[in-house]
Design a protein around this motif. Structure first.
Motif: not given
Length: 498
Positions: A273-274, A276-278, A353, A467
């Motif tokens: 998840k992280i 993917k965000i970065f 964001e 996050k």
């Protein structure tokens, strides 16, 4: 059985606000008299429960109020906030904060820190513009190749540089700007987001915890104690080197462990998840680091250099810092010929964001407003100052450190803590034949230790940037805090006996 999820940062702060509101019903209201210097007509303004009076700005006036601070500390502007007057604490009519106050506190907090919130939103906008150009991806590709096999250098460099900013000019809130830049770099180096967070937040925290020339803590606290800020500086420099070394070793050990086995990461369940965000828009292997992209990064980095210079030399604060990032975004837009509509949409999306971070900063300030309006901060200070009566030197100085750790929850501002507490706490050193610089050191170490985990400080906003939950951070940092607490106690104990 369904696993219980740790609440979000916003919920944690609302729970803390509810707890503080409850405390205002249990803890008596009270306040010390305040003394402020009015440079317009060279007078003191003394504010008490009954009235406000004007006094001559003389050393005799200060001595009469039992304030052992040289007059020039006020006239020079070194002490620019109202200070507490010793032995003037009075109980006041109770001001319990009810449901209405609880609801309005976060809104008041957001209004009170609007300048910080605007800075955060504009940082988000600038980062989104840089991301749009592809400059981050290209720069990180080049950096990854340069550091291949030596990624630990990144940990040492980032932590040390940010600690240097913390110890010299109080680099703290400004570090919010670094997360969008550095997290992708650390992830590209096969570390997790906790390593990036640790380098930035721990670096800032250890620097501000052991401040050398920081005007917002060491200098204002020393002035409020009536001593020169250079008194005790050699001990602080020694402690800074020791503390920073401990922090770097601690981070590197964790980083190397998760690099060998990613499942050892505290946030392994959030890895995908992280990342993917970065993540990047293009494959890192196919990005060319063109001259234009190099110029984009030069403009981006220059924004931070200008920001730091402005804070140190030009007396800039959040509004001016925000202006720097806004100009940086416009320059990059012109350089890369970004369509006006695309520029505005990208900037606004980037700002949005970071809205959650902005709200967290406001909620944290709201907690402090509840305490101020409930008039319980001075009551806590009064009882804390009475706690150390009759102690020997070693117990006294360590007790002062832990008292400051406790007060930091209620007064997270280092400068606010200094002017409110130092005129009350520093004279206690006289009763055990200690120099007041020891109380200043205990103040720094006490609030600094708690700052690593203080939910009313910057930690929740920092965690929201990447996050990661507060519980995950506590799991990572508590062993480090215990180590630093033991080292701090040893340092303070040795310093009062040599």
């Amino acid at each position: 059985m369904k696993k219980i999820k740790f609440p979000s940062a916003q919920t944690v702060l609302l729970l803390i606000a509810a707890f503080v509101a409850l405390l205002t019903w249990c803890i008596p209201s009270g306040q010390f008299d305040r003394l402020a210097y009015n440079k317009e007509d060279n007078t003191f303004i003394k504010t008490s429960k009954e009235k406000t009076i004007t006094l001559e700005a003389t050393q005799k006036t200060l001595d009469g109020l039992q304030i052992k601070i040289p007059l020039e500390k006020f006239t020079s502007g070194a002490i620019y906030k109202p200070i507490s007057i010793p032995k003037t604490y009075q109980k006041l009519a109770s001001k319990p904060q009810g449901f209405k106050e609880f609801i309005l506190a976060p809104l008041k907090g957001i209004i009170a820190v609007a300048d910080i919130i605007i800075l955060v939103l504009f940082i988000g906008g600038l980062v989104a513009i840089v991301n749009y150009t592809g400059a981050f991806e290209a720069g990180i590709t080049r950096l990854s190749k340069l550091l291949e096999g030596k990624e630990y250098i990144l940990i040492i460099a980032v932590t040390s540089l940010i600690a240097l900013g913390g110890t010299t000019f109080g680099l703290a809130e400004e570090t919010i700007a670094f997360y969008p830049i550095l997290v992708p770099i650390f992830i590209a180096a096969k570390y997790d987001a906790i390593v990036a967070l640790a380098c930035i937040y721990v670096g800032s925290s250890i620097g501000t915890m052991i401040s050398t020339t920081n005007p917002f803590s060491t200098i204002i606290a020393s002035n409020s104690a009536g001593i020169n800020w250079t008194t005790g500086i050699y001990g602080r420099v020694t402690m800074l080197v020791i503390g920073l070394t401990i922090c770097i070793i601690y981070i590197i050990r964790y980083a190397q462990r998760i690099k060998k086995d990613p499942t050892k990461s505290i946030i392994f369940d959030q890895k995908e998840k992280i990342e993917k965000i970065f993540s990047f828009h293009k494959s890192l292997e196919t990005i060319n680091f063109t001259t234009r992209l190099k110029l984009v990064l030069i403009i981006f980095i220059t924004c931070f250099i200008v920001m730091v210079y402005g804070v140190i030399s030009l007396d800039w604060w959040f509004l001016e810092m925000t202006g720097v990032f806004f100009v940086g975004a416009l320059l990059i837009g012109f350089l890369c010929r970004i369509n006006e509509t695309v520029f505005v949409d990208t900037f606004i999306k980037g700002a949005s964001e970071l809205l959650s971070v902005a709200f967290i900063i406001g909620l944290a300030r709201g907690v402090t407003i509840l305490m101020e309006d409930g008039l319980i901060s001075d009551t806590l200070l009064f009882y804390a100052s009475s706690f150390t009566d009759g102690m020997n030197k070693g117990f006294f100085i360590n007790s002062i450190m832990f008292v400051y750790s406790g007060l930091a929850f209620f007064i997270p501002s280092s400068s606010g803590m200094a002017v409110l507490t130092m005129p009350i706490m520093s004279p206690l050193a006289d009763t055990v034949s200690l120099g007041r610089e020891h109380v200043v050191n205990a103040y720094l170490l006490g609030i600094g230790l708690f700052n690593f985990i203080n939910p009313t400080g910057l930690v929740l906003a920092s965690l929201a940037m990447i996050k990661v939950g507060y519980d995950k951070w506590l799991k990572f940092v508590i062993p480090l805090v215990i180590i630093l607490a033991v080292v701090s106690m040893i340092f303070l104990t040795i310093s009062v006996y040599i």
